[in-house]
Design an enzyme around this catalytic site. Structure first.
Site, PDB file in Angstrom:
ATOM      1  N   GLU A 207      36.836  32.266  29.735  1.00 12.29           N
ATOM      2  CA  GLU A 207      37.292  33.455  29.004  1.00 12.29           C
ATOM      3  C   GLU A 207      38.378  34.088  29.869  1.00 12.29           C
ATOM      4  O   GLU A 207      38.088  34.835  30.802  1.00 12.29           O
ATOM      5  CB  GLU A 207      36.119  34.426  28.793  1.00 12.29           C
ATOM      6  N   CYS A 241      41.259  42.779  28.740  1.00  8.62           N
ATOM      7  CA  CYS A 241      41.866  41.454  28.523  1.00  8.62           C
ATOM      8  C   CYS A 241      42.607  41.385  27.201  1.00  8.62           C
ATOM      9  O   CYS A 241      43.590  40.674  27.074  1.00  8.62           O
ATOM     10  CB  CYS A 241      40.784  40.377  28.575  1.00  8.62           C
TER      11      CYS A 241
HETATM   12  P1  NAD Z   1      39.444  37.144  38.786  1.00 10.75           P
HETATM   13  O1  NAD Z   1      39.807  35.827  38.210  1.00 10.75           O
HETATM   14  O2  NAD Z   1      40.175  37.608  39.982  1.00 10.75           O
HETATM   15  O3  NAD Z   1      37.885  37.205  39.173  1.00 10.75           O
HETATM   16  C1  NAD Z   1      36.854  36.969  38.241  1.00 10.75           C
HETATM   17  C2  NAD Z   1      35.598  36.531  38.969  1.00 10.75           C
HETATM   18  O4  NAD Z   1      35.890  35.322  39.650  1.00 10.75           O
HETATM   19  C3  NAD Z   1      35.072  37.507  40.019  1.00 10.75           C
HETATM   20  O5  NAD Z   1      33.673  37.651  39.849  1.00 10.75           O
HETATM   21  C4  NAD Z   1      35.321  36.826  41.330  1.00 10.75           C
HETATM   22  O6  NAD Z   1      34.246  37.000  42.214  1.00 10.75           O
HETATM   23  C5  NAD Z   1      35.393  35.361  40.966  1.00 10.75           C
HETATM   24  N1  NAD Z   1      36.327  34.612  41.804  1.00 10.75           N
HETATM   25  C6  NAD Z   1      37.518  35.016  42.253  1.00 10.75           C
HETATM   26  N2  NAD Z   1      38.106  34.032  43.002  1.00 10.75           N
HETATM   27  C7  NAD Z   1      37.229  32.992  43.006  1.00 10.75           C
HETATM   28  C8  NAD Z   1      37.239  31.693  43.591  1.00 10.75           C
HETATM   29  N3  NAD Z   1      38.258  31.263  44.329  1.00 10.75           N
HETATM   30  N4  NAD Z   1      36.174  30.895  43.380  1.00 10.75           N
HETATM   31  C9  NAD Z   1      35.125  31.303  42.636  1.00 10.75           C
HETATM   32  N5  NAD Z   1      35.058  32.524  42.061  1.00 10.75           N
HETATM   33  C10 NAD Z   1      36.104  33.356  42.236  1.00 10.75           C
HETATM   34  O7  NAD Z   1      39.590  38.164  37.564  1.00 10.75           O
HETATM   35  P2  NAD Z   1      39.431  39.727  37.590  1.00 10.75           P
HETATM   36  O8  NAD Z   1      40.596  40.290  38.313  1.00 10.75           O
HETATM   37  O9  NAD Z   1      38.077  40.117  37.998  1.00 10.75           O
HETATM   38  O10 NAD Z   1      39.551  40.044  36.018  1.00 10.75           O
HETATM   39  C11 NAD Z   1      40.767  40.214  35.378  1.00 10.75           C
HETATM   40  C12 NAD Z   1      41.145  39.026  34.526  1.00 10.75           C
HETATM   41  O11 NAD Z   1      40.084  38.669  33.667  1.00 10.75           O
HETATM   42  C13 NAD Z   1      42.323  39.327  33.621  1.00 10.75           C
HETATM   43  O12 NAD Z   1      43.195  38.224  33.604  1.00 10.75           O
HETATM   44  C14 NAD Z   1      41.672  39.512  32.258  1.00 10.75           C
HETATM   45  O13 NAD Z   1      42.529  39.246  31.170  1.00 10.75           O
HETATM   46  C15 NAD Z   1      40.563  38.527  32.333  1.00 10.75           C
HETATM   47  N6  NAD Z   1      39.507  38.877  31.390  1.00 10.75           N
HETATM   48  C16 NAD Z   1      39.266  38.070  30.330  1.00 10.75           C
HETATM   49  C17 NAD Z   1      38.286  38.422  29.398  1.00 10.75           C
HETATM   50  C18 NAD Z   1      37.982  37.577  28.216  1.00 10.75           C
HETATM   51  O14 NAD Z   1      36.978  37.842  27.556  1.00 10.75           O
HETATM   52  N7  NAD Z   1      38.767  36.570  27.889  1.00 10.75           N
HETATM   53  C19 NAD Z   1      37.561  39.602  29.585  1.00 10.75           C
HETATM   54  C20 NAD Z   1      37.837  40.385  30.685  1.00 10.75           C
HETATM   55  C21 NAD Z   1      38.805  40.024  31.592  1.00 10.75           C
END
Ligand code: NAD
Length: 459
Positions: A207, A241
């Site tokens: 997602e 998002c």
């Molecule tokens: P992110 O990708 O930085 O982090 C998301 C999760 O991934 C966190 O829990 C983090 O601990 C984990 N993570 C980060 N780096 C990692 C790695 N190297 N290995 C394993 N896990 C890792 O995203 P964010 O900044 O928390 O959220 C924002 C993004 O999420 C935006 O792009 C937004 O559009 C998207 N988003 C999508 C939806 C959807 O339903 N499609 C909903 C909300 C947010």
């Protein structure tokens, strides 16, 4: 502190959840969430510094409760085997699709709606009978703690485990051999997750995010469009998002639209620096990221309807409209994920569609129009995870429709039955009837059987 691997090893040894346990746990988590509403609101406020309370009630709590209610209403029918006839070649036989729990599944949640985006997938995974591990975002630690507390009050530690901690915990988590992994977050991290999952052949639901465009047709009432766009864009200060990322509009309607957007922003958030209705940016890193985007825009393109004064202590970033940035400017490069809104003028709907189609597939696309031909043209000639007509963001909260991206905005979907199916193995079962004519298409092939095969191959 127990590591994700130790939590996984404990869960993998235990049984999947029976239907009565699933229903009992879903009922209990509903009660516990309602009982802990104040704690959830407080946790979100502590994580954000300032998080609009009503936004937390609606987007974090109400959506989870609605998802539980919908699931409880339909869970038994979702879980039933679905029978179908086997057709003329296998007369009197039948097939079934039998949903089964997968085992231990994983959920990785982001910080922007950190409660909802951990709990809604949990509801789906539990409804399908799985044991579940959750890794909440390290950027919102208070919310992570309340998620862990709620889970400990509802589930046995042989059913659900919450892995708390920093990035190294997330990395270890993503490398576990889950039977399914649902990740919500950025496209960049989504690629890392998919690589880690590939080592275990773990299927993923991703997602992700992206730039969700808005297209407005030439006849649509601009005041109405502005009301909806501002309501969706500035929810959680743009950290959504599916927030409208940029607007495409005919040249002659651009300035009237900007005027309508300014007027609507003033109506909603006149006292932005002190208004509890406007959420803060989650942390300094994201605040500076947004400052850099704003600084990269020409000053004559920047319109600050409420002034450009920011509260750098509380990370309050005021709404910014950007008038006609070029396609190669930083504001148009990546998902904005904050209260900055570019308005781009085009000569025709064809030009608007070309702009959308030359970018990665968006998570959502918004159309403002009362003309069904215009709407169909945009819907059929673009590919986005979802779309909404004449409203923004509320499509996320619809009962019974799946939610997910496509291409760079994600793969797979959940919510309602889609979530149940995502976390189930849909096993196909064939039931042979007593009368078995299959010998007719098996050796030894007598002249009669050869005739039958020839005939059947043409049916
Ligand atoms: P992110 O990708 O930085 O982090 C998301 C999760 O991934 C966190 O829990 C983090 O601990 C984990 N993570 C980060 N780096 C990692 C790695 N190297 N290995 C394993 N896990 C890792 O995203 P964010 O900044 O928390 O959220 C924002 C993004 O999420 C935006 O792009 C937004 O559009 C998207 N988003 C999508 C939806 C959807 O339903 N499609 C909903 C909300 C947010």
């Amino acid at each position: 502190m127990t590591t994700p691997k130790q939590q996984f090893d404990r869960l993998v040894k235990t049984s999947n959840l029976t239907m009565s346990k699933r229903i009992a746990r879903l009922k209990k988590i509903k009660t516990v969430i309602i009982d802990h509403t104040d704690d959830i609101i407080l946790a979100l406020s502590s994580d954000y510094g300032q998080r609009c309370e009503q936004e937390t009630r609606v987007a974090e709590i109400m959506i989870c409760i609605a998802e539980i209610n919908h699931t409880l209403k339909h869970i038994k029918s979702w879980a039933k085997p679905k029978f179908s006839g086997a057709g003329i070649k296998f007369m009197f036989c039948k097939n079934a699709i039998l949903p089964q729990p997968l085992g231990v599944v994983g959920i990785i949640a982001p910080w922007n709606y950190p409660f909802n985006l951990a709990i809604t997938p949990l509801i789906a995974a539990i409804s399908a009978g799985n044991k579940v591990m959750i890794k909440p975002s390290e950027i919102t630690p208070h919310t992570a703690d309340i998620i862990a507390k709620i889970c400990s009050l509802v589930f046995k530690d042989s059913e659900v485990a919450v892995s708390l901690g920093e990035l190294e915990v997330a990395q270890e988590f993503s490398e576990l051999p889950f039977k399914h992994l649902l990740f919500t977050g950025s496209t960049a991290v989504g690629k890392i997750i998919m690589k880690a999952a590939a080592n275990n052949l773990t299927p993923v639901t991703l997602e992700l995010g992206g730039k969700s465009p808005v297209v407005i047709d030439d006849k649509y009432d601009l005041k109405k469009a502005a009301k909806s766009i501002i309501g969706g864009k500035f929810y959680n200060a743009g950290q959504t998002c599916i927030a409208p990322d940029y607007i495409l509009i005919s040249k002659n309607r651009k300035q009237p639209l900007i005027d309508a957007l300014i007027s609507e922003i003033k109506k909603c958030f006149n006292t932005i620096l002190t208004s509890p209705d406007y959420s803060a940016i989650v942390n300094k890193r994201h605040f500076s990221r947004l400052e850099k985007i704003a600084q990269s825009c020409d000053s004559e393109q920047c319109i600050w309807p409420l002034g450009d004064t920011k509260d750098t202590d509380k990370n309050i970033f005021p709404p910014l409209l950007v008038d006609n940035p070029t396609s190669d400017s930083p504001v148009m490069e990546n998902e904005i994920f904050g209260p900055i809104l570019p308005i781009i003028s085009t000569d025709s709907i064809t030009e608007s569609l070309n702009i959308i189609n030359s970018a990665p597939n968006p998570l959502t696309l918004y159309i403002f129009s009362n003309n069904s031909q215009f709407i169909d043209n945009v819907l059929t000639n673009t590919l986005s995870g979802s779309a909404a007509v004449n409203e923004t963001i509320v499509h996320f909260a619809q009962d019974g429709t799946g939610f997910g991206g496509v291409g760079e905005s994600g793969m797979g979907s959940y919510h309602g039955k889609n979530g149940f199916d995502t976390f189930s193995h849909l096993k196909t079962v064939y039931y042979q009837s007593r009368l078995n004519t299959n010998f007719l298409v098996r050796a030894p092939f007598t002249p009669f059987k050869k005739k039958v095969v020839k005939l059947l191959s043409k049916l």
